[in-house]
Write a protein that holds these residues in place. Structure first.
Motif, PDB file in Angstrom:
ATOM      1  N   SER A  75       0.826  -1.203   0.000  1.00 41.92           N
ATOM      2  CA  SER A  75       0.000   0.000   0.000  1.00 41.92           C
ATOM      3  C   SER A  75       0.864   1.259   0.000  1.00 41.92           C
ATOM      4  CB  SER A  75      -0.961   0.004   1.185  1.00 41.92           C
ATOM      5  OG  SER A  75      -0.249  -0.050   2.398  1.00 41.92           O
ATOM      6  N   TRP A 121      -7.720 -10.410  -1.669  1.00 41.21           N
ATOM      7  CA  TRP A 121      -8.097  -9.054  -1.271  1.00 41.21           C
ATOM      8  C   TRP A 121      -9.369  -9.057  -0.430  1.00 41.21           C
ATOM      9  CZ3 TRP A 121      -5.823  -4.760  -0.470  1.00 41.21           C
ATOM     10  CH2 TRP A 121      -6.594  -3.625  -0.182  1.00 41.21           C
ATOM     11  N   GLN A 135      -7.410   1.769   0.075  1.00 39.82           N
ATOM     12  CA  GLN A 135      -7.418   1.376  -1.341  1.00 39.82           C
ATOM     13  C   GLN A 135      -8.460   2.168  -2.114  1.00 39.82           C
ATOM     14  OE1 GLN A 135      -5.805  -1.383  -3.787  1.00 39.82           O
ATOM     15  NE2 GLN A 135      -6.491   0.599  -4.481  1.00 39.82           N
ATOM     16  N   SER A 136      -9.623   2.378  -1.517  1.00 35.51           N
ATOM     17  CA  SER A 136     -10.702   3.090  -2.212  1.00 35.51           C
ATOM     18  C   SER A 136     -10.328   4.542  -2.516  1.00 35.51           C
ATOM     19  CB  SER A 136     -11.998   3.031  -1.401  1.00 35.51           C
ATOM     20  OG  SER A 136     -11.893   3.842  -0.244  1.00 35.51           O
ATOM     21  N   SER A 138      -7.221   5.465  -3.401  1.00 33.03           N
ATOM     22  CA  SER A 138      -6.010   5.478  -4.219  1.00 33.03           C
ATOM     23  C   SER A 138      -6.346   5.351  -5.706  1.00 33.03           C
ATOM     24  CB  SER A 138      -5.102   4.319  -3.803  1.00 33.03           C
ATOM     25  OG  SER A 138      -3.944   4.300  -4.609  1.00 33.03           O
ATOM     26  N   GLN A 141      -4.075   0.226  -7.986  1.00 32.92           N
ATOM     27  CA  GLN A 141      -4.490  -0.985  -7.291  1.00 32.92           C
ATOM     28  C   GLN A 141      -3.290  -1.501  -6.497  1.00 32.92           C
ATOM     29  OE1 GLN A 141      -5.103  -4.857  -9.361  1.00 32.92           O
ATOM     30  NE2 GLN A 141      -7.191  -4.677  -8.547  1.00 32.92           N
ATOM     31  N   TYR A 142      -3.491  -1.680  -5.183  1.00 36.53           N
ATOM     32  CA  TYR A 142      -2.405  -2.163  -4.342  1.00 36.53           C
ATOM     33  C   TYR A 142      -2.020  -3.589  -4.733  1.00 36.53           C
ATOM     34  CZ  TYR A 142      -3.514   1.627  -1.015  1.00 36.53           C
ATOM     35  OH  TYR A 142      -3.741   2.832  -0.413  1.00 36.53           O
TER      36      TYR A 142
END
Length: 150
Positions: A75, A121, A135-136, A138, A141-142
């Protein structure tokens, strides 16, 4: 005066220094057998610098994946993958992990893609909703990596 990197969007010298100090503190805790940080299990990921070839030790959150394997998420809290991820992918044969109070064990890292990544995930997001929230927010995609002991 500390100058920030402007063109790459990377952290400046002060930020890197603070991160190094925080990582060292968490690593000491892990080595004493206390392997949690902010409610998340933590291991020490041993890598080799992509360009420098120097040994690196980075505390990272992990999630179980059966048969002793661990999942880690790259992340980094920013718009680019963390350095440890680049180092891990550049020299996967030199990777190892250190669990709380245990010896270091060599691992085989595998970046998960497609359905494997999505299934992993879902488990990660369920176990740690905070990471799904990050994540939401960014644009990228991590990456999710499975570390399998050798």
């Amino acid at each position: 005066m500390v100058r920030q990197k402007e063109k790459t969007g990377g952290p400046g010298a002060l930020s890197r220094w603070m991160q190094h100090r925080a990582n060292a503190r968490v690593n000491r805790k892990v080595r004493k057998g206390r392997g949690t940080f902010m409610g998340t299990d933590v291991l020490i990921l041993h890598t080799v610098g992509k360009r420098s070839g120097e040994r690196r030790e980075t505390p990272v959150a992990w999630f179980p994946d059966g048969d002793g394997a661990r999942l880690v998420v790259a992340s980094g809290g920013g718009s680019r993958n963390p350095d440890w991820f680049a180092n891990l992918m550049a020299h996967p044969e030199r990777a190892s992990m250190e669990l709380p109070g245990q010896e270091t064990v060599p691992v085989t890292p595998q970046r998960l893609e497609g359905a494997d990544r999505e299934a992993a995930w879902r488990r990660i997001a369920e176990a740690q909703p905070r990471i799904a929230k990050y994540q939401s927010r960014s644009d990228r995609q991590y990456p999710v990596v499975r570390l399998t002991p050798r």
